[in-house]
Scaffold this motif. Structure first.
Motif, PDB file in Angstrom:
ATOM      1  N   GLY A  53       0.809  -1.212   0.000  1.00  0.00           N
ATOM      2  CA  GLY A  53       0.000   0.000   0.000  1.00  0.00           C
ATOM      3  C   GLY A  53       0.842   1.261   0.000  1.00  0.00           C
ATOM      4  N   ILE A  54       1.908   1.237   0.766  1.00  0.00           N
ATOM      5  CA  ILE A  54       2.798   2.395   0.816  1.00  0.00           C
ATOM      6  C   ILE A  54       3.435   2.645  -0.551  1.00  0.00           C
ATOM      7  CG2 ILE A  54       5.012   3.212   1.735  1.00  0.00           C
ATOM      8  CD1 ILE A  54       4.253   1.958   4.384  1.00  0.00           C
ATOM      9  N   GLU A  55       3.909   1.574  -1.182  1.00  0.00           N
ATOM     10  CA  GLU A  55       4.519   1.728  -2.506  1.00  0.00           C
ATOM     11  C   GLU A  55       3.521   2.298  -3.502  1.00  0.00           C
ATOM     12  OE1 GLU A  55       5.977  -2.161  -3.356  1.00  0.00           O
ATOM     13  OE2 GLU A  55       7.840  -1.874  -2.212  1.00  0.00           O
ATOM     14  N   LYS A  56       2.306   1.797  -3.470  1.00  0.00           N
ATOM     15  CA  LYS A  56       1.278   2.286  -4.391  1.00  0.00           C
ATOM     16  C   LYS A  56       0.958   3.755  -4.127  1.00  0.00           C
ATOM     17  CE  LYS A  56      -3.573   1.469  -5.696  1.00  0.00           C
ATOM     18  NZ  LYS A  56      -3.343   1.574  -7.156  1.00  0.00           N
ATOM     19  N   ARG A  57       0.802   4.096  -2.854  1.00  0.00           N
ATOM     20  CA  ARG A  57       0.435   5.471  -2.508  1.00  0.00           C
ATOM     21  C   ARG A  57       1.582   6.470  -2.698  1.00  0.00           C
ATOM     22  NH1 ARG A  57      -2.394   2.333   1.263  1.00  0.00           N
ATOM     23  NH2 ARG A  57      -0.762   2.441   2.850  1.00  0.00           N
ATOM     24  N   SER A  58       2.793   5.979  -2.823  1.00  0.00           N
ATOM     25  CA  SER A  58       3.931   6.888  -3.044  1.00  0.00           C
ATOM     26  C   SER A  58       3.869   7.568  -4.403  1.00  0.00           C
ATOM     27  CB  SER A  58       5.252   6.121  -2.920  1.00  0.00           C
ATOM     28  OG  SER A  58       5.464   5.286  -4.051  1.00  0.00           O
TER      29      SER A  58
ATOM     30  N   ALA B  17      15.277   3.926  -5.916  1.00  0.00           N
ATOM     31  CA  ALA B  17      14.349   4.115  -4.804  1.00  0.00           C
ATOM     32  C   ALA B  17      14.460   2.947  -3.842  1.00  0.00           C
ATOM     33  CB  ALA B  17      12.914   4.244  -5.319  1.00  0.00           C
ATOM     34  N   VAL B  18      13.980   3.189  -2.615  1.00  0.00           N
ATOM     35  CA  VAL B  18      14.033   2.156  -1.580  1.00  0.00           C
ATOM     36  C   VAL B  18      12.976   2.447  -0.526  1.00  0.00           C
ATOM     37  CG1 VAL B  18      15.829   3.464  -0.380  1.00  0.00           C
ATOM     38  CG2 VAL B  18      15.507   1.041   0.168  1.00  0.00           C
ATOM     39  N   SER B  19      12.375   1.373   0.005  1.00  0.00           N
ATOM     40  CA  SER B  19      11.468   1.510   1.147  1.00  0.00           C
ATOM     41  C   SER B  19      12.289   1.310   2.417  1.00  0.00           C
ATOM     42  CB  SER B  19      10.346   0.460   1.086  1.00  0.00           C
ATOM     43  OG  SER B  19       9.571   0.613  -0.070  1.00  0.00           O
ATOM     44  N   CYS B  20      12.490   2.361   3.161  1.00  0.00           N
ATOM     45  CA  CYS B  20      13.290   2.274   4.387  1.00  0.00           C
ATOM     46  C   CYS B  20      12.378   1.963   5.567  1.00  0.00           C
ATOM     47  CB  CYS B  20      14.029   3.585   4.638  1.00  0.00           C
ATOM     48  SG  CYS B  20      15.315   3.941   3.433  1.00  0.00           S
ATOM     49  N   THR B  21      12.571   0.792   6.153  1.00  0.00           N
ATOM     50  CA  THR B  21      11.729   0.380   7.276  1.00  0.00           C
ATOM     51  C   THR B  21      12.359   0.690   8.626  1.00  0.00           C
ATOM     52  OG1 THR B  21      12.676  -1.840   7.181  1.00  0.00           O
ATOM     53  CG2 THR B  21      10.647  -1.452   5.924  1.00  0.00           C
ATOM     54  N   SER B  22      13.588   1.193   8.620  1.00  0.00           N
ATOM     55  CA  SER B  22      14.252   1.543   9.876  1.00  0.00           C
ATOM     56  C   SER B  22      14.794   2.968   9.810  1.00  0.00           C
ATOM     57  CB  SER B  22      15.403   0.577  10.173  1.00  0.00           C
ATOM     58  OG  SER B  22      16.557   0.917   9.440  1.00  0.00           O
ATOM     59  N   LEU B  23      14.994   3.549  10.975  1.00  0.00           N
ATOM     60  CA  LEU B  23      15.585   4.883  11.042  1.00  0.00           C
ATOM     61  C   LEU B  23      17.002   4.862  10.500  1.00  0.00           C
ATOM     62  CD1 LEU B  23      15.489   7.845  12.022  1.00  0.00           C
ATOM     63  CD2 LEU B  23      16.305   7.023  14.242  1.00  0.00           C
TER      64      LEU B  23
ATOM     65  N   HIS C 232       7.584   9.859   0.425  1.00  0.00           N
ATOM     66  CA  HIS C 232       6.343   9.397   1.054  1.00  0.00           C
ATOM     67  C   HIS C 232       6.696   8.697   2.356  1.00  0.00           C
ATOM     68  CE1 HIS C 232       2.122   8.275   1.226  1.00  0.00           C
ATOM     69  NE2 HIS C 232       2.477   7.031   1.531  1.00  0.00           N
ATOM     70  N   SER C 233       5.931   8.981   3.389  1.00  0.00           N
ATOM     71  CA  SER C 233       6.200   8.389   4.701  1.00  0.00           C
ATOM     72  C   SER C 233       4.893   8.038   5.391  1.00  0.00           C
ATOM     73  CB  SER C 233       6.993   9.374   5.570  1.00  0.00           C
ATOM     74  OG  SER C 233       7.244   8.828   6.850  1.00  0.00           O
ATOM     75  N   GLU C 234       4.864   6.893   6.073  1.00  0.00           N
ATOM     76  CA  GLU C 234       3.694   6.489   6.851  1.00  0.00           C
ATOM     77  C   GLU C 234       4.155   5.872   8.164  1.00  0.00           C
ATOM     78  OE1 GLU C 234       0.723   4.211   4.813  1.00  0.00           O
ATOM     79  OE2 GLU C 234       0.942   5.350   2.937  1.00  0.00           O
ATOM     80  N   ASN C 235       3.486   6.237   9.240  1.00  0.00           N
ATOM     81  CA  ASN C 235       3.819   5.699  10.548  1.00  0.00           C
ATOM     82  C   ASN C 235       3.250   4.296  10.720  1.00  0.00           C
ATOM     83  OD1 ASN C 235       5.128   8.075  11.357  1.00  0.00           O
ATOM     84  ND2 ASN C 235       3.205   8.976  12.073  1.00  0.00           N
ATOM     85  N   TYR C 236       3.997   3.445  11.409  1.00  0.00           N
ATOM     86  CA  TYR C 236       3.512   2.097  11.684  1.00  0.00           C
ATOM     87  C   TYR C 236       2.216   2.143  12.494  1.00  0.00           C
ATOM     88  CZ  TYR C 236       8.051   0.354  10.118  1.00  0.00           C
ATOM     89  OH  TYR C 236       9.158   0.059   9.367  1.00  0.00           O
TER      90      TYR C 236
END
Length: 216
Positions: free
Chosen positions: A109-114, A163-169, A184-188
């Motif tokens: 969902g995050i990838e799509k919404r980005s 591009a990359v989805s970063c799941t950690s700080l 694009h950023s979304e909180n867990y």
């Protein structure tokens, strides 16, 4: 310090790569550190087939020590706009029930919404799926070194974007230091199940997923 060499991740590395991930990634990835017994099986025929197909693209890299052992990896692939849509359709075929299903649903969902491809008006991208540094070689700048090598590989292959989805700080900081920006950023805490419960609860300081990108 051990002499580290970066090279292409090859199909014949598959067995060692899976063992490396089991020992150095799955028990350290913030999403998978959510409390609870998630019954996640990291090594299955389906996962092997999927990983092998990506590896055969020749866009993934590993760092090996002077004995040739994998100590870090950057698992990357080429993606086109329909890939995000295809993944989104696949995760929506069944309602997520198991924890790992929720993880895949959340990330897709995050990838799509980005709106990555629309934002940059590109038709393909080199996507860094997994950046992992082994326990014995951390805090030596190896993650940054690997990502730099992936960026150069992307440029040499003519990709207009990485591009990359970063799941950690920590991974977010690495990408930012190398010139990527968060698009694009979304909180867990924003992702909840049907009963309104927060599903994915990584330990601090990992509070969000950031889609990072950079034009090449």
């Amino acid at each position: 310090m051990t002499n580290i060499t970066i090279r292409e991740l090859k199909p014949e590395d598959l067995d060692e790569y899976f063992q490396y991930l089991i020992e150095n990634f799955h028990g350290h990835e913030p999403l998978l550190l959510t409390p609870g017994d998630h019954n996640f099986e990291p090594d299955t025929p389906e996962r092997r087939a999927s990983r092998l197909a990506v590896i055969k693209q020749g866009l993934s890299l590993v760092a090996v020590d002077d004995g040739g052992r994998i100590v870090a990896s950057a698992y990357s692939e080429a993606k086109v706009p329909d890939d995000f849509e295809k993944t989104w359709r696949e995760v929506n075929e069944n309602k997520p029930t198991a924890f790992i299903d929720h993880v895949y649903f959340f990330l897709a969902g995050i990838e799509k919404r980005s709106k990555l491809f629309e934002r940059f008006e590109v038709s393909n991208v080199l996507y860094l799926n997994i950046l992992s540094v082994g326990k014995t070689v951390r805090q030596q700048g190896l993650g940054r070194r690997l990502v730099s090598a992936v960026i150069e590989l992307a440029r040499s292959k003519g990709f207009p974007l990485i591009a990359v989805s970063c799941t950690s700080l920590y991974s977010t900081r690495i990408m930012s230091a190398l010139g990527m920006t968060s698009i694009h950023s979304e909180n867990y805490s924003e992702y909840k199940d049907e009963d309104g419960n927060v599903v994915i609860k990584p330990p601090e300081p990992h509070t969000s997923v950031n889609i990072m990108a950079m034009k090449l």
